[in-house]
Design an enzyme around this catalytic site. Structure first.
Site, PDB file in Angstrom:
ATOM      1  N   ASN A  54       3.509  -6.790  13.430  1.00  0.00           N
ATOM      2  CA  ASN A  54       2.889  -5.482  13.863  1.00  0.00           C
ATOM      3  C   ASN A  54       3.298  -5.288  15.396  1.00  0.00           C
ATOM      4  O   ASN A  54       3.116  -6.133  16.073  1.00  0.00           O
ATOM      5  CB  ASN A  54       1.591  -5.345  13.387  1.00  0.00           C
ATOM      6  CG  ASN A  54       0.892  -4.052  13.312  1.00  0.00           C
ATOM      7  OD1 ASN A  54       1.533  -3.235  14.316  1.00  0.00           O
ATOM      8  ND2 ASN A  54       0.337  -3.579  12.619  1.00  0.00           N
ATOM      9  N   PRO A  55       3.696  -4.134  15.726  1.00  0.00           N
ATOM     10  CA  PRO A  55       4.124  -4.243  17.219  1.00  0.00           C
ATOM     11  C   PRO A  55       2.768  -4.042  18.022  1.00  0.00           C
ATOM     12  O   PRO A  55       2.700  -4.417  19.210  1.00  0.00           O
ATOM     13  CB  PRO A  55       4.834  -2.660  17.234  1.00  0.00           C
ATOM     14  CG  PRO A  55       5.050  -2.529  15.880  1.00  0.00           C
ATOM     15  CD  PRO A  55       4.454  -3.260  14.997  1.00  0.00           C
ATOM     16  N   CYS A  86      -1.619  13.822 -14.914  1.00  0.00           N
ATOM     17  CA  CYS A  86      -2.509  15.028 -15.138  1.00  0.00           C
ATOM     18  C   CYS A  86      -3.779  14.746 -14.315  1.00  0.00           C
ATOM     19  O   CYS A  86      -4.619  13.771 -14.168  1.00  0.00           O
ATOM     20  CB  CYS A  86      -2.869  14.924 -16.681  1.00  0.00           C
ATOM     21  SG  CYS A  86      -4.222  15.999 -17.109  1.00  0.00           S
ATOM     22  N   HIS A 100      -1.596   1.723  -4.094  1.00  0.00           N
ATOM     23  CA  HIS A 100      -1.985   3.011  -3.928  1.00  0.00           C
ATOM     24  C   HIS A 100      -1.071   4.013  -4.808  1.00  0.00           C
ATOM     25  O   HIS A 100      -0.835   5.094  -4.780  1.00  0.00           O
ATOM     26  CB  HIS A 100      -1.910   3.394  -2.701  1.00  0.00           C
ATOM     27  CG  HIS A 100      -2.852   2.610  -1.660  1.00  0.00           C
ATOM     28  ND1 HIS A 100      -2.918   2.616  -0.198  1.00  0.00           N
ATOM     29  CD2 HIS A 100      -4.064   1.950  -2.130  1.00  0.00           C
ATOM     30  CE1 HIS A 100      -4.074   1.825   0.313  1.00  0.00           C
ATOM     31  NE2 HIS A 100      -4.745   1.698  -1.013  1.00  0.00           N
ATOM     32  N   GLN A 140       0.903  -1.083   0.190  1.00  0.00           N
ATOM     33  CA  GLN A 140      -0.139   0.044   0.056  1.00  0.00           C
ATOM     34  C   GLN A 140       0.986   1.210  -0.161  1.00  0.00           C
ATOM     35  O   GLN A 140       0.349   2.381  -0.007  1.00  0.00           O
ATOM     36  CB  GLN A 140      -0.837   0.008   1.361  1.00  0.00           C
ATOM     37  CG  GLN A 140      -1.779  -1.211   1.120  1.00  0.00           C
ATOM     38  CD  GLN A 140      -2.355  -1.354   2.811  1.00  0.00           C
ATOM     39  OE1 GLN A 140      -3.283  -0.778   3.112  1.00  0.00           O
ATOM     40  NE2 GLN A 140      -1.647  -2.289   3.525  1.00  0.00           N
ATOM     41  N   ASN A 141       2.077   1.088  -0.037  1.00  0.00           N
ATOM     42  CA  ASN A 141       3.074   2.109   0.103  1.00  0.00           C
ATOM     43  C   ASN A 141       3.375   2.894  -1.174  1.00  0.00           C
ATOM     44  O   ASN A 141       3.453   2.130  -2.105  1.00  0.00           O
ATOM     45  CB  ASN A 141       4.228   1.847   0.812  1.00  0.00           C
ATOM     46  CG  ASN A 141       4.149   1.201   2.426  1.00  0.00           C
ATOM     47  OD1 ASN A 141       3.017   1.546   2.871  1.00  0.00           O
ATOM     48  ND2 ASN A 141       4.918   0.438   2.811  1.00  0.00           N
ATOM     49  N   VAL A 142       3.792   4.016  -1.107  1.00  0.00           N
ATOM     50  CA  VAL A 142       4.004   4.745  -2.248  1.00  0.00           C
ATOM     51  C   VAL A 142       5.351   5.364  -2.394  1.00  0.00           C
ATOM     52  O   VAL A 142       5.685   6.042  -3.472  1.00  0.00           O
ATOM     53  CB  VAL A 142       2.854   5.972  -2.563  1.00  0.00           C
ATOM     54  CG1 VAL A 142       1.724   5.711  -2.631  1.00  0.00           C
ATOM     55  CG2 VAL A 142       3.190   7.010  -1.486  1.00  0.00           C
ATOM     56  N   THR A 188       0.546  -2.898   8.602  1.00  0.00           N
ATOM     57  CA  THR A 188      -0.537  -2.311   8.259  1.00  0.00           C
ATOM     58  C   THR A 188      -1.588  -2.366   9.197  1.00  0.00           C
ATOM     59  O   THR A 188      -1.802  -3.401   9.974  1.00  0.00           O
ATOM     60  CB  THR A 188      -1.025  -2.812   6.706  1.00  0.00           C
ATOM     61  OG1 THR A 188      -2.390  -2.288   6.333  1.00  0.00           O
ATOM     62  CG2 THR A 188      -1.466  -4.325   6.838  1.00  0.00           C
TER      63      THR A 188
HETATM   64  P1  OAD Z   1      -1.258   2.824   8.916  1.00  0.00           P
HETATM   65  O1  OAD Z   1      -0.653   4.039   9.426  1.00  0.00           O
HETATM   66  O2  OAD Z   1      -2.895   2.935   8.851  1.00  0.00           O
HETATM   67  O3  OAD Z   1      -0.759   1.550   9.804  1.00  0.00           O
HETATM   68  C1  OAD Z   1       0.420   1.331  10.048  1.00  0.00           C
HETATM   69  C2  OAD Z   1       0.544   0.003  10.803  1.00  0.00           C
HETATM   70  O4  OAD Z   1       1.990  -0.201  11.015  1.00  0.00           O
HETATM   71  C3  OAD Z   1      -0.271   0.220  12.296  1.00  0.00           C
HETATM   72  O5  OAD Z   1      -0.755  -1.086  12.629  1.00  0.00           O
HETATM   73  C4  OAD Z   1       1.149  -0.008  13.526  1.00  0.00           C
HETATM   74  O6  OAD Z   1       1.058  -0.442  14.298  1.00  0.00           O
HETATM   75  C5  OAD Z   1       2.338  -0.398  12.427  1.00  0.00           C
HETATM   76  N1  OAD Z   1       3.583  -0.186  12.514  1.00  0.00           N
HETATM   77  C6  OAD Z   1       4.146   1.052  13.252  1.00  0.00           C
HETATM   78  N2  OAD Z   1       5.366   0.701  13.614  1.00  0.00           N
HETATM   79  C7  OAD Z   1       5.842  -0.308  12.661  1.00  0.00           C
HETATM   80  C8  OAD Z   1       7.105  -1.187  12.581  1.00  0.00           C
HETATM   81  N3  OAD Z   1       8.146  -0.741  13.152  1.00  0.00           N
HETATM   82  N4  OAD Z   1       6.818  -2.391  11.997  1.00  0.00           N
HETATM   83  C9  OAD Z   1       5.681  -2.887  11.926  1.00  0.00           C
HETATM   84  N5  OAD Z   1       4.731  -2.453  11.896  1.00  0.00           N
HETATM   85  C10 OAD Z   1       4.646  -1.215  12.476  1.00  0.00           C
HETATM   86  O7  OAD Z   1      -0.921   2.748   7.530  1.00  0.00           O
HETATM   87  P2  OAD Z   1      -1.375   1.499   6.535  1.00  0.00           P
HETATM   88  O8  OAD Z   1      -2.149   0.324   7.043  1.00  0.00           O
HETATM   89  O9  OAD Z   1      -0.350   1.362   5.295  1.00  0.00           O
HETATM   90  O10 OAD Z   1      -3.452   5.396   1.803  1.00  0.00           O
HETATM   91  O11 OAD Z   1      -2.431   2.664   5.526  1.00  0.00           O
HETATM   92  C11 OAD Z   1      -3.160   2.324   4.590  1.00  0.00           C
HETATM   93  C12 OAD Z   1      -3.356   3.384   3.669  1.00  0.00           C
HETATM   94  O12 OAD Z   1      -4.086   4.455   4.588  1.00  0.00           O
HETATM   95  C13 OAD Z   1      -2.256   3.840   2.967  1.00  0.00           C
HETATM   96  O13 OAD Z   1      -1.864   3.387   2.006  1.00  0.00           O
HETATM   97  C14 OAD Z   1      -2.475   5.375   2.744  1.00  0.00           C
HETATM   98  C15 OAD Z   1      -3.477   5.650   4.044  1.00  0.00           C
HETATM   99  O14 OAD Z   1      -4.562   6.485   3.995  1.00  0.00           O
HETATM  100  C16 OAD Z   1      -3.447   6.356   0.885  1.00  0.00           C
HETATM  101  O15 OAD Z   1      -2.699   7.266   0.889  1.00  0.00           O
HETATM  102  C17 OAD Z   1      -4.246   5.918  -0.475  1.00  0.00           C
END
Ligand code: OAD
Length: 261
Positions: free
Chosen positions: A228-229, A138, A130, A112-114, A203
């Site tokens: 995930n922590p 554009c 994403h 999901q990372n950009v 995530t």
């Molecule tokens: P989130 O910020 O929602 O979740 C990040 C997760 O990573 C959390 O569950 C944390 O506990 C965990 N975390 C933090 N530090 C960590 C580490 N060192 N090792 C492992 N895990 C860790 O991010 P995403 O789930 O990626 O979308 O969010 C999904 C989407 O929401 C993103 O792609 C973005 C956002 O809005 C868009 O921009 C379209």
């Protein structure tokens, strides 16, 4: 919750049952989120205090309406994020996932990372659900805009689009309310349906359709590991929850898998 759901704190010896799975898995599908880049210095979105969405309004900065309302602010926010990414590097977690391409028959890495860190670490054929923050498109046609064009017009924030008279350059990422690329999404779900091990890393599982990918894998009989922590919305689905940072757990997991073959 799976009967044998086990939470492991970083990091004991892995249980025999998990090592067995690592030894025999043939197709691994990985879904990563912002947490995998946290130890590279890139803030996550939903972590309390440090997350982007604790400090910024997602609808103002990551939606088509937000861009229409104030393109300059949105553009500058993305320029700041691009700068942050450019100043940082992939971590041991990204590198471990790149090493995983060797020992397993099939590996599908969905992110999901950009930030492009998986590719920078050496992962190939990454499914970027994403989009990618380094690209520009554009705002009217969605067509890709050449990096040189953006550089030549960088005094304008955002630069105009070469593809449409009313268009502006915007980052090539998926915003709230926008559809994901269907071919990328189909490939991710197909990999989930056909893998025997689903690895979910960093995530919160709060954003659809990405959060359904591990659900499909479990429904089709795959085992699941969640790194995930914290506990996330997906942790309860996992057979094993490796509680701790991914830059620590992923190398342990990949080393075990490699040694077990
Ligand atoms: P989130 O910020 O929602 O979740 C990040 C997760 O990573 C959390 O569950 C944390 O506990 C965990 N975390 C933090 N530090 C960590 C580490 N060192 N090792 C492992 N895990 C860790 O991010 P995403 O789930 O990626 O979308 O969010 C999904 C989407 O929401 C993103 O792609 C973005 C956002 O809005 C868009 O921009 C379209």
């Amino acid at each position: 919750m799976p009967a044998q759901h086990v939470t492991l704190e970083y990091f004991p010896d892995l249980p025999e049952a998990l090592v067995e799975i690592l030894a025999h898995t043939r197709h691994i599908t990985v879904l990563t989120g912002a947490g995998v880049s946290a130890e590279s210095g890139i803030p996550t979105f939903r972590d309390a205090q440090t997350g982007m969405w604790a400090r910024y309004d997602p609808m103002a900065l990551a939606s088509p309406e937000g861009f229409e309302h104030d393109p300059e602010t949105v553009w500058k926010w993305y320029q700041w994020r691009r700068q942050l990414i450019a100043e940082n590097r992939p971590n041991a977690g990204h590198e471990a996932l790149a090493r995983l391409q060797g020992p397993v028959q099939k590996l599908t890495l969905v992110t999901q990372n950009v930030d492009g860190f998986h590719q920078l670490a050496g992962s190939e054929q990454v499914l970027e659900l994403h989009g990618n923050i380094h690209r520009n498109i554009c705002s009217v046609t969605g067509r890709l805009i050449d990096a040189d064009w953006v550089r030549q017009h960088e005094d304008l924030q955002p630069p105009p689009s070469p593809h449409h008279s009313r268009g502006l350059a915007r980052p090539g990422v998926v915003w709230f309310g926008e559809a994901l690329d269907s071919a990328t999404l189909d490939a991710a779900f197909e990999a989930a349906a056909n893998c025997d091990l689903m690895l979910v890393v960093g995530t919160a599982g709060a954003v659809q359709p990405a959060a359904s990918i591990p659900v499909v894998a479990k429904e089709r009989g795959a085992r699941m590991i969640d790194i995930n922590p914290e506990r996330s919305e997906l942790t309860g689905l996992a057979d094993w929850h490796l509680a701790g940072p991914s830059a620590k757990w992923l190398p342990v997991l990949v080393d075990k898998l490699t040694a077990a073959r």
